[in-house]
Structure formats: C-alpha cells, structure tokens
Design an enzyme around this catalytic site. Structure first.
Site, PDB file in Angstrom:
ATOM      1  N   GLU A 178       7.069  19.816  30.696  1.00 33.77           N
ATOM      2  CA  GLU A 178       8.262  20.664  30.652  1.00 33.77           C
ATOM      3  C   GLU A 178       9.103  20.563  31.928  1.00 33.77           C
ATOM      4  O   GLU A 178       9.760  21.523  32.327  1.00 33.77           O
ATOM      5  CB  GLU A 178       7.872  22.123  30.392  1.00 33.77           C
ATOM      6  CG  GLU A 178       7.176  22.333  29.056  1.00 33.77           C
ATOM      7  CD  GLU A 178       6.866  23.788  28.762  1.00 33.77           C
ATOM      8  OE1 GLU A 178       6.874  24.179  27.598  1.00 33.77           O
ATOM      9  OE2 GLU A 178       6.607  24.537  29.728  1.00 33.77           O
ATOM     10  N   GLU A 247       4.638  21.640  21.164  1.00 32.97           N
ATOM     11  CA  GLU A 247       4.209  23.038  21.292  1.00 32.97           C
ATOM     12  C   GLU A 247       5.007  23.891  20.317  1.00 32.97           C
ATOM     13  O   GLU A 247       6.150  24.253  20.597  1.00 32.97           O
ATOM     14  CB  GLU A 247       4.385  23.576  22.716  1.00 32.97           C
ATOM     15  CG  GLU A 247       3.420  23.012  23.721  1.00 32.97           C
ATOM     16  CD  GLU A 247       3.498  23.723  25.076  1.00 32.97           C
ATOM     17  OE1 GLU A 247       4.084  24.838  25.141  1.00 32.97           O
ATOM     18  OE2 GLU A 247       2.985  23.172  26.062  1.00 32.97           O
TER      19      GLU A 247
END
Length: 1196
Positions: A178, A247
C-alpha cells in the site's frame, strides 16, 4: 503473457516432478496450463496457534477457497538484529506446508511492511533506532536491512520447496504494501524506492509473479493490485496483467472504546460478484480469519486484542454464518462459469438506472454465462431479458445466470443459516467466585523513589528509550521546593500517548489516556525534595500513514509545575532517570514456574480496585472441545497470561458510547466502517480467547496484571458454542443447516414453508403455509449435526400462496451430541425404541433404490401390519426401510460390554439375507445364524465353549491379527485432529491419553488403524500396539504390534491382567502408542479403575507415550482416560464420501477420488445410511453379493 517459469541453477535443482508452472494473462492465472480464478483468504499464522491451523485451513477450503494468503511479520521474527524466531505460531514454513497438504495454493506477502493493525506495522523497533535510517524510502541503511530480511524469508521458502516451481504451494509473492497511498509524501525518493523494491524482488528468482498492492505505477513485471471494500472499477496498469483484489475487507478492526463493526454478507458478496462481473481474476478476503493479537502484537494504537474483523471465520475459528455459507455458494456459482470468465469474450450492456448485463461467451461453442447487476441502492427491479426470461434483481445486488437464463446465485438472496453463538458458563453459575486467588503488589519502591537504570538531561521518546521491550517506561525526576507556594500547585505533562500515571512523593495523583494530550492535575508539594514519577504506557504502536515510524510516543514534554501565583517551573531539561518495564515483568510473575513464588500473598484480604496489582489463580481445563474464553468483566486494564502464555492486553473499562447502534442493518449502499455498528454501551472487549493448546490436562494458572484497579472475583471461564441456528431460504434452493463442533440439531423451534415473516428470534407465520412444515423438517434434521433441505413443495407439501414466491423460515436449537443422545436414549428406552438418535427418513423412490443397488423390502414385510406400525412417523404409516432395520439391529445399552464383533456379524448376516431376498428381520433366522446349535425355539443349549464362562480355568488367547486399514473416506479432518493431539509438543516426552467416541458403525476402529499407519505418527512413536478386547471369555483378545514381524502369543485370564501384559511389551525402550479398541459400558468400577491406573500410574513414561481409547460410550471413555482429550466421531456430512465408501465395498477396491454419481443418488445413499460409514459399506456389500463380488472388508 508474463511467464514466471524462471529456471535458475539453484531453483532447478530443487524442482520435483510435482513442480508447477505459474503464468498469467489479463483473464486468468494459468497454473500448469489450466486457466483459473483464484479465491483466497487471509489467515495470519501468528494470530492463531499451530493447533488451530489445520482446522482453519480446512474450513477455508470447505468454504470454496483455493488459496491462503498471509503476511510475514518482521518484528515477530527478528525482535533483535540477526536474532530470529520461527518457532511455535511463528513457524510460517509449517503453516504453508499445511496449506499445501490441504491442496491449496499459497500467497506470500513479505512486505516487509505489513500495516495489518500490527504493532509498528511489522517493523522491529530496533530498526527505528539505527542512526541515520529513514524507513520506506530511498535510504541505503533501510534498504540494506529490508533486503537482508526479504532474502532470509525467500531462502527459507526455497529450502522448504515452498514455491510452485519447486512443487510447493506459493503461486504469488508480494513486496512492499500500500505504498502508493502515501508515496507522494516521500516525493522523488519514494519513486526511486519503488523501483528499487521491484528490482530487488525480481532478483530473488522465486519463479512466481510478484505483486504490489495499491501501487498504480508499479514497475514491470510487478502486477499492481487493489485493496478496499470495492474494486470492480479497478484496472491494472498493464493490459496483460490480471485484475486482482488483494484485500477485500470483510469487516473492520476495532479500537478500545469503539463499537463492533459489521459488514453484511449481502454487501460483501455484492462486491465480489461485481468484481468478477467486470473482469476480476483473483479475490483475497482480508480477513478470512482475523484471530487474536496475542502478547503485545496489536498496533494502532488502541487496537483491541481481538482481531475478529467480522471475518467468515470468527476469532475462535467458528463459522461466522451467514457470511461463510453465503460466500461458499458464491464461489460455487463462480466456478460454474470459470471457463467462460477465464477463456471467453465479454460484453457489458448498461440499461440505465444502475442495471448492467455482462455476457461471457465461449467462442467455440457459443455457450454463455451472465452477470446481471443492480447498483441502485434503494430500487428493486424486474429485468426482461426477452428470450432469456424475466429476472427479479433486488437493489444493490448481482445475479449470476447459468446459460444467461437461470439464476444460480444472487448476492442479496441469502439462503444460508445464521448461527447464534453463545458463551456458556463453565460449571455452576458461581464457579468463578470459587477461584482461590493469590495476589501481590507491583514492586515500585525503586521507581517511586526515582531510581532508574539509565538517565538523560532531557525527555526521551519512548520507542528510542525502551526499544519496545515493554509497554511501560518510567520517567523520574525530582525538584526542590522552597516555601509553601506549591501547596496548591499544578503539575502538567504533555504526552503523545497512550496512557500516563503520575506519582508525586510515592502517591498516585492521577491518570490520563489519549492519542496526544496534556496531563494536568492539582498537586501539593512539600518544602525540600519532591520525587516526580511518570509512568508512560503504550497500547500498541502506530502502524499506518506516511512517516508513521517517526511519530513520537511517551512523555514528549513540556513537563512542569505551576504555583499559586501562576509561576511555572519547566522540568523538561531536568536530570531524568529511566527504567523500562515493570519489576513484576522482570521477575516473571506471569510464569507459574517463576522462582519468585514467595511474593504471592494468600493470608490477607484480596485487594479490590487497587492499581498496579498482580493476581493469580489455579483452574482446571474446561471439558469438551469448544473454544474457551476468559470473561474479564470487572477488571480495569492490564495484561493476562495462561500458564505463562500471553493472551494479550485487556481493557474492559473502555466502554463504547451509547450512540450509533441499530438492530436493523440495511445492506444496500456503499459500506463504510461506521455503518451497522453494534455493542453500544458495553466494554469494547469483555471476552478474551484462550486457545485450547495453552491449557494442560492438569492444573493450570491464570495470572492477571491489573494496572488501574479491578475486581477479579467476577472473572470466569466460558466456552463458545452454537446456541441456535435460523434461516430464511427461497423456494428452489438447497438449505444446509448445521450446528457444528460436535453439536446436533436438538429441536426445531419454528418452521414455516409459505410466506413467513420476521427475522431470527422473532419469526412468525405468514398468510399461507404448508401444513406439516414443522414435522417435515424435524424428520430431516433433528438429531443430526447437519442436514440439507430441498426448499420445495416436494419436501413440505403445497402452500397456497398465490403468485407470491414461497420461502422457508426455520429456527432450531443446538445441543452437544452426547448430551442429546443420552436424553434421547432415555426416551427411547422408556418407549422401547432404538438407542441411537439418527432418525431414518422415509424413502419410496424405487428408481433411486435400484440405482444404489438397495433391495426393496420383502413382500411379506411390506404386507405386515406390524412392520408398518413400527415404521410409522408422526401418525403417517409407511413401510419400514432397510435403514430402519439396520438401526433396529444396533446393540442396545443393555447388551454386555462392547458387542462390536457380535454386532458386525449379526448386521452383516442381516444384509446378506436382504441381498438374497430373505426376510432379514426374522428373529428365528437371526438366532440360528448367531448360534447354529440353537434349537428351533431359539433357546440355546449350553455348549462346551460357554459352559465355563467366567471360570478362572478359561484362558484367552492373545495373538497378532493386525490388518491394515482401508482408505479413510471423509475423516481427513478427524485423522488430522488425532495427529495433532498425538504430536502436540513436538519431540517432547509427555504422556497423552485420548478418547475416540461415537456410535457403532461410525468408523472409530478404521480411524484409529489409519492413525497407526500415519507416517508422522510412525516417525514419532517407535512402538505401536493395538489391543482389541473380546466380549466373551471364549473370544480372542488381540494384542497386535502394528508393523511388527513377530507373532505375540500370551494367555490372559481376565481384563485385569491387561495392564501387566502392556507393561511386559518393552515399553521403556521406545516411545509407544497403544490403541485400546472398544472399551464397553456398564462395567464394574474395578474394570475401569484397573485400566485407568495402568495408563496413569503404571505404564513407563521415560520415553513418553500415548494411549487412545475407543468406545461407544463417552462416559466409559472418561472413566478410563478422563475428559481432557475426547474426540467425538460424528456421522459423515459429505454425501460423496459416503458414496465412495459404498462403491469401495461394491467393487472390492478403492474408487478413484474423481469418480462421481448424480447428486440425487449420493444424497439418497447419505440419507439411507444416516451418514454411518458402516451402514454405507454394508449396503455396498449387498450390491457386491448380488454381483458375486463379496470381497470387500467390513469397515467398522
């Protein structure tokens, strides 16, 4: 296509015949040439225990996943530079091997920054304290450390052959995490860092693709992926890259003081279906099992110890229904269309008002597969697809259409049960009050007097001062006061979190907590020297954000005093003394084996509400196998340990406010973490998971450190189990009901097929209903752990509801199987019925009987009013089926001991008679079959064999008769559970006793024979002995050495000689495993006492060993081995396993795993056999006898 088959010298040497080639294109992952969709779930190995891993992985596979993903947690594995820990629940190699053994793929997310609400985002704090380092940017010091750790993990995986080209499970690896969300804050150095990460990763030569999540500019060949609640609109930065959702947040995390988050099954399924509708290839659920933040691993700050995450598997590993089941059905529907989604062309048409139709077409056959979605969040629609029919699509839902005509799934139509989990008090209601607590105060004289271990003339940041070795850091200084101007003064201290306790001259004057705050409190100082002590407490270090690693922790200052005249004394630059941690931590008061036992007090009154106090008590292991929790209601804040194992921080004093919760949750519309909250006005976390593996069979110890003051008299242990289940399933669906965990459906509280109203807990009948809805469901489900219900008029009869779409609403209670069977047995005995409560169903479909090779009832039986009367259920007559007769032939509790051999002979003869077309129920024929010498009236004359029954002159021969087991069908989980119990503790020499209990024919003997042949068990136990006790003195007792070459012949007079025989088997030489098969019920106490004394006191323990006792009676097993390790073997719940057992018996050799039959045939056999392997095999023997192929052995 990016080909990941990288053949480097070292990797090529490790490749085996089972090596897999991993490729991809825009539409599929391509594994060994097969085009696949990937359904993955995140299970973080350190958030559970090795003992839990096999069950979690199995449930993930049962839920339709084909891959498991996990992060690698740097700070857990390298707490100090180059000092590594990969043991216990940090053994990620073992974790991935279990994934591989389960037949699943693995996804390795190295990071090594992980976020994950994990302490400091997974970074070790020593990294932060290296001079000149900058984390997550183009900094040479950091990159060197990151590369060392990444290489360490990769090399460990290669050595264990874990990557797919080596024959392992790992098909994808991830570097960084991320970073794209915050990269702009690092400017040009951030871009350089991302490029370096990609180059460093590719140079590792792992042979599988690398991914970067949330990294829009990921360099090739990195695959950039998406994280979030929805990723249907995401597009990879390379048109050849597959669309991956790494995710999908199944819920959300929780912080102390916050409410419980909840994401509906409907919305989660909607996000998944939309993703695949628009070209998705890989989905990974974050989390599939959230688990527990043991120790000090939770981050945040303020992340709770529970990391349940509202995932499909709850914190304890239970199925979170309906989420688990609704997703399972979604995966099944998507697999129906897998060849279309991975091979075909697609076209999406937008009809306006949020309606989209996506059609996937097979270019060769012209076959189609469709998604029909309604993204409107409040408007249901009927969509006319012309030749493909009219389809009702609720708001915010996706329908999956087989052949673009028939709806096979809709994300808003939940046809899965809701499980209501309950926490049951262990023992009596006041059991917790009976804890015998000892206690001691945290030794603080040194710190309250200002004595530290190091000093500085400034306020030190807590991470740098403590290296995160403890939550606690003491800041100590002193100030000399002249005069009385500070008699009514004020002390202040600025803190960056998370808690400060202030002491002046040895007295606690106040406490404050927060993210960043000023502690401010009145203070009265004395003339002369005054000691000021500030105890700073962290509650998890920050884990997310740009430059989060630089965020200060602890007392950052200024710190000062203000007198009555508003004069300020700044103490920030004073001489400060420091000490890391509590004295109780240093003395290991949490460890029951600590040498400081003299500190614990028992004579004085138990202190209540006193800060900085340690409490300890002993307790016994809760019986059963349900998950265990510790109820800490009444405690304030602190830390808890079981037998020295940390179960994490506790803080029940943090109460969620009363606003924002609702009983109703509308799944429609985009989900945010503040939507559908619950648990208002209650502690954020009251219950704390205690893994069963933390608890021993003997005396256990609970230790609590209470920081702010609490009342341990309210503490108790409880177990978590399914209390009730409910569902509302649409007409035409198959509804699966299950109580799980050794529980059975004990009662149907409500059932209505028609147009029922309400929701779980408040269901009511509608305006139309099929009469007998309740009785029909009782017949199908009561007494079973699980059942499958065809929601249709075929099952329940007609219901005149006009044009309304009918549905079934049901609510049922769950009960422990053995408790239920005992109660049912009492009722059956009172009414003269069968001993075991697996209710047979009524079947008269002759065609299905013919397909299965099952005989129809003989003509004379069919015409017998007596038989019809015996077979009646709920007032309706029916012919007694073959399975009814099988049930009636089971031994009753009144028969002596275990009648396994007699039972098998009798029932085997019964089925052979049925195959010949004789009346197998004839008592006369049965009596003569059991005893050919019996006269016609059935009264046997005394023979030479039984004339001396019970006399001391009658000897029993003991011989080697061991036979190797057949393949264990449907009991893979049970075999793995026994394996775990036997191998628990690794290579230790501890002695274990295990009970395997269940009804006749369920497979206890076969399961235990299989475990004797288990390779890991064989490696651990050098001597393995099988003991089968006879029913009668004239029968033979077998004492077998599995795998031994020599015959063993002994003479034995009675069961009390068995301990001597076992002691004579040279058990001191090797670690041994003894299976005592079929211990009977109803024996005199001396029988059980002799065996129990043998196992507990008389067998040698030098090399360690284990004893497995099998029995039909749970009580009998407990009398021999206690109730710590009882494994309850249940009837099969998988129709295919039952069918494979049947076909094994028919053919006389193992049936290939990929063989199959129609669903109706398999379900019919399942119902006929009641899920009992013995019954399924005997039915196969009937078929084999008809074919003249009667060479299949009886599975017990």
């Amino acid at each position: 296509m990016w080909n990941s088959w990288i053949l480097v010298a070292g990797l090529a040497l490790l490749c085996t015949s089972s090596a897999m080639q991993v490729d991809h294109d825009a539409n599929a992952m391509i594994i060994d040439g097969e085009r696949k969709l990937i359904f993955s779930g995140a299970i973080h190995y350190p958030r559970s225990t090795p003992e839990m891993w096999p069950d979690l992985i199995k449930k993930a596979k049962d839920g339709g996943l084909n891959a498991i993903e996990t992060y690698i947690f740097w700070n857990a594995h390298e707490p100090r530079p180059r000092q590594y820990n990969f043991s216990g629940n940090l053994d990620f190699i073992k974790f991935f091997k279990l994934v591989h053994e389960a037949g699943l793929y693995g996804i390795l997310r190295i990071g090594p920054y992980v976020c994950a609400e994990w302490n400091y985002g997974g970074f070790p704090v020593w990294l932060h304290n290296i001079d000149g380092i900058e984390l997550r940017t183009n900094n040479e010091i950091y990159k060197k450390e990151m590369q060392i750790f990444t290489t360490k993990i990769v090399e460990m995986c290669k050595e264990a052959n874990l990557f797919a080209p080596q024959g392992g499970p790992i098909i994808l690896s991830q570097i960084e995490n991320e970073y794209g969300n915050i990269m702009d804050k690092y400017k040009e150095k951030g871009k350089e860092y991302v490029k370096w990460c990609a180059e460093m990763a590719v140079a590792q030569n792992v042979g599988v693709p690398w991914i970067m999540c949330q990294q829009g500019d990921a360099p090739q060949p990195m695959i950039n992926t998406c994280n979030g609640f929805y990723c249907d609109q995401f597009k990879p930065n390379n048109q050849k890259s597959p669309k991956m959702f790494t995710e999908n947040w199944t819920g959300w995390f929780k912080k102390w003081g916050q409410k419980d988050p909840y994401r509906t099954a409907e919305d989660l399924a909607y996000s998944v279906a939309r993703f695949f509708q628009l070209g998705g290839v890989l989905i990974n659920y974050y989390m599939y099992h959230g688990g527990t933040n043991f120790g000090r691993t939770s981050g945040g700050p303020y992340i709770t110890t529970s990391y349940d995450y509202n995932a499909p598997l709850d914190e304890y590993g239970n199925l979170n229904q309906p989420k688990w089941g609704h997703l399972k059905q979604l995966h099944e529907a998507l697999r129906v269309g897998e060849k279309f989604l991975t091979n075909g062309t697609s076209e999406t048409k937008d009809s306006g008002d949020g309606i989209q139709l996506t059609t996937f077409t097979d270019g060769q056959t012209g076959e189609r597969f469709c998604f029909l979605s309604n993204t409107n969040n409040n408007k249901d629609v009927n969509v006319d697809l012309k030749d493909d029919g009219m389809h009702f699509v609720p708001a915010w839902s996706v329908s999956i259409l087989g052949a673009c005509k028939k709806e096979i799934y809709n994300s808003a139509k939940v046809n899965t049960q809701t499980s209501v989990m309950v926490k049951k008090q262990i023992g009596d209601e006041d059991k917790s009050a009976q804890f015998n607590w000892t206690w001691t105060l945290e030794p603080m004289r040194d710190t309250l007097e200002g004595k530290g271990t190091f000093s500085a003339n400034t306020l030190l940041e807590q991470k740098r001062a403590s290296d995160d070795l403890s939550d606690y850091l003491w800041y100590m200084t002193s100030v000399d006061i002249n005069g009385t101007s500070f008699n009514e003064g004020t002390i202040f201290a600025n803190s960056s979190g998370q808690v400060v306790h202030a002491y002046v001259n040895g007295r606690l004057i106040g406490t404050k907590s927060g993210y960043s705050f000023q502690f401010r409190n009145p203070v009265s100082l004395v003339p002369g020297r005054n000691n000021i002590t500030l105890l700073s407490v962290t509650v998890g270090l920050q884990n997310y954000g740009d430059h989060f690693d630089l965020g200060p922790e602890g007392v950052t200052g200024p710190v000062g005093l203000i007198d009555v005249g508003n004069k300020t004394i700044d103490l920030s630059s004073n001489a400060w003394n420091y000490k890391v941690g509590l004295n109780g931590e240093a003395k290991k008061l949490y460890d029951p084996n600590s040498p400081n036992l003299q500190l614990w007090r028992t004579s004085e009154e138990l202190p209540i509400g006193r800060p900085m106090t340690w409490y300890k008590t002993a307790f016994k292991a809760p019986s059963g196998t349900d998950p265990v929790v510790l109820d800490l209601m009444g405690m304030g804040k602190g830390h808890a340990w079981i037998n020295g194992n940390s179960i994490g921080r506790f803080w029940p004093a943090q109460i969620a406010d009363n606003n924002g919760c609702t009983d109703e949750c509308d799944y429609r519309g985009a989900y945010k973490e503040q939507k559908c909250l619950s648990n208002c006005g209650n502690p954020s976390q009251r219950w704390y998971h205690v893994p069963r593996s933390f608890i021993t069979s003997g005396t256990n110890f609970l230790v609590l450190f209470e920081e702010i003051g609490g009342d341990p008299s309210e503490v108790s242990f409880q177990t978590v189990t399914t209390g009730s289940i409910c569902a509302n399933a649409n007409e035409g669906s198959l509804l699966e009901l299950s109580c799980h965990g050794g529980n059975v459906i004990s009662k149907i509280e409500f059932a209505s097929y028609g147009n029922p109203k309400g929701r779980c807990g408040s269901l009511t009948k509608g305006s139309c209903e099929a009469e007998g809805s309740l009785s029909a469901l009782e017949k199908i489900c009561v007494g079973k752990e699980s059942c499958t219900v065809d929601v249709s008029e075929k099952t329940f009869g007609s219901a005149d509801c006009g044009e309304d779409k009918k549905s079934l609403a049901v609510e049922a209670l769950c009960e422990n199987q053995m408790v239920y069977l005992r109660e049912l047995k009492k009722k059956k005995n009172q009414s003269g019925g069968s001993s075991w409560g697996f209710p047979p169903a009524t079947f008269d479909q002759k065609q299905k009987q013919k397909q299965l090779g099952l005989p129809t009832p003989p003509r004379d039986m069919a015409n017998s009013s007596e038989q019809q009367s015996r077979g009646s259920r709920n007032g309706s007559d029916r012919i007694e089926t073959l399975y009814d007769q099988y049930q009636r032939n089971l031994p009753s509790s009144s028969e002596e001991k275990s009648s396994k051999g007699k039972f098998h002979n009798r029932v085997d003869k019964f089925f052979k008679a049925a195959a010949r077309g004789d009346n197998p129920s004839s008592n006369k024929d049965q009596t003569q079959a059991d005893n050919p010498a019996a006269p016609p009236n059935g009264k046997a004359t005394q023979t030479q064999n039984n004339s001396d029954e019970g006399s001391s002159s009658q000897k029993r021969k003991i011989r080697k008769t061991y036979s190797h087991p057949p393949k264990v069908r449907g009991f893979e989980y049970d075999e793995r559970s026994l394996e775990m119990m036997l191998l628990e503790g690794g290579k230790d020499n501890s002695f274990k006793t295990i009970g395997v209990v269940g009804p006749p024919g369920v497979g206890k003997t076969t399961l235990c024979k299989s475990i004797l042949e288990n390779e890991r068990v064989k490696r651990s136990y050098g001597r393995r002995i099988w003991v089968s006790l006879p029913e009668k003195p004239e029968d033979e007792t077998t004492l077998d050495h599995a795998g031994a070459t020599e015959d063993i012949v002994e003479l034995i007079y009675d069961e009390h000689k068995l301990p001597r025989l076992l002691r004579d088997q040279q058990l001191k030489e090797k670690k041994y495993l003894i299976v005592l098969d079929d211990v009977g019920e109803g024996e005199i106490d001396s029988y059980y006492n002799a065996l129990k004394a043998c196992f507990s006191d008389e067998l040698p323990k030098e090399k360690g060993g284990a004893v497995i006792v099998t029995s039909r009676s749970e009580e009998a097993a407990k009398k021999v081995i206690g109730d710590k390790h009882l494994h309850r073997l249940l009837p099969l719940s998988d129709p295919k396993s039952c069918w494979l057992i049947y076909t094994d018996a028919v053919e006389g050799f193992p049936t290939p795993e990929d063989a199959t039959a129609s669903k109706d045939v398999m379900e019919e056999l399942m119902k006929k056999s009641g899920g009992l392997p013995g019954a399924a095999q005997m039915m196969g023997k009937i078929k084999a006898a008809k074919k003249g192929n009667n060479n299949s052995s009886l599975r017990s």
